[in-house]
Enzyme design. Structure first.
Site, short mmCIF file in Angstrom:
data_model
loop_
_atom_site.label_atom_id
_atom_site.label_comp_id
_atom_site.label_asym_id
_atom_site.label_seq_id
_atom_site.Cartn_x
_atom_site.Cartn_y
_atom_site.Cartn_z
N CYS A 270 17.86 54.81 -10.50
CA CYS A 270 17.70 55.70 -11.80
C CYS A 270 18.30 56.89 -11.43
CB CYS A 270 16.09 55.85 -12.11
SG CYS A 270 15.63 56.45 -13.54
N LYS B 262 14.23 54.49 -2.99
CA LYS B 262 14.95 55.47 -3.79
C LYS B 262 15.02 56.69 -2.85
CE LYS B 262 14.42 57.44 -8.22
NZ LYS B 262 13.59 57.56 -9.66
N GLU C 217 13.38 49.68 -13.07
CA GLU C 217 12.46 50.65 -12.22
C GLU C 217 11.10 50.46 -12.94
OE1 GLU C 217 12.51 55.12 -10.33
OE2 GLU C 217 13.40 54.60 -12.45
#
Length: 265
Positions: A154, A114, A41
């Site tokens: 994440c 995301k 990321e």
């Protein structure tokens, strides 16, 4: 069996420097026989301020970061999971935190934005991704030659319902920039849980060290098998890991412990 690789970086505020690092590590992964390589990321930029990435945001399909990833995938003949990069969003002052998947010809195969945005407040350590990022909305998978691959980023790791919505996958990709505080407490246990409960491999490429902006990321890029065993690990610092995806192992575990068939909704 298929060899996959996760690249670990300590990204800087300078995009050109980060591209040079990624280029070198991707080439090394390809030399080790990896046919799928994942970046972490925020790999192109870890700015001095959260707003720095907004200034670097590219339009989808155009820009030096996307050009680099397409060229790298094509040059090495690999599937390249582009960690995340900032893409322009519909909201002024914000970006999409986006994973782009490139096939071995350098074409974009899939895009994942995301969904879950990190927020943390403990003393002097505060993060609020929603200030500069627009959340995505769609669950995304793609078909690689070795099987179905699910995409997450994440903080998504903390939401198991996202991974269930992907269906049965061979591999889950989780590029990340976990903080040292949360990573040292939760990173490995969450990754192992996602592998165990979905009976598949998990490959997590991470940021791993002290950044110029003062942030410390946890690192520990890892490959975990469907029994929850860590098969490759890089604790901190720049580098990469490689490991094998063994479909026979997945099939054997799902046959002997058919938990996915035993679900009751």
């Amino acid at each position: 069996m298929t060899t996959v690789a996760a690249i670990q970086m300590i990204s800087t505020p300078d995009v050109a420097t980060n591209i040079a690092t990624a280029s070198r590590l991707i080439a090394s992964a390809a030399e080790r026989g990896a046919t799928l390589v994942s970046l972490p990321e925020y790999w192109p930029i870890m700015g001095m301020n959260d707003t720095d990435k907004v200034a670097q945001a590219e339009r989808e399909g155009a820009g030096p970061v996307q050009d680099f990833m397409a060229t790298a995938a094509r040059r090495h003949g690999i599937w390249l999971a582009g960690g995340t990069i900032p893409l322009q969003s519909p909201e002024a002052g914000k970006v999409m935190n986006t994973t782009l998947i490139y096939d071995p010809t350098g074409q974009v195969a899939r895009r994942y934005d995301k969904i879950h945005l990190f927020g943390f407040n403990k003393g002097a350590e505060t993060y609020d991704e929603a200030r500069t990022i627009v959340p995505g909305a769609d669950v995304v998978t793609f078909e690689a030659p070795f099987g179905k691959v699910g995409l997450a980023v994440c903080y998504d790791l903390r939401f198991p319902e996202l991974f269930r919505a992907m269906g049965q996958c061979t591999l889950l990709l989780v590029p990340a920039a976990f903080t040292y505080t949360t990573g040292s407490a939760h990173w490995e246990v969450l990754l192992r849980a996602r592998a165990i409960e979905n009976q598949c491999y998990v490959l997590a490429a991470a940021q791993g060290g002290q950044h110029a902006n003062g942030r410390r990321t946890y690192g520990h890029s890892v490959l975990i098998d469907p029994w929850g065993k860590v098969t490759a690990l890089l604790a901190e610092g720049e580098g990469l890991i490689t490991g094998a995806i063994d479909q026979a192992l997945i099939d054997g575990i799902r046959s002997s412990l058919p938990a996915l068939q035993h679900r009751r909704l």
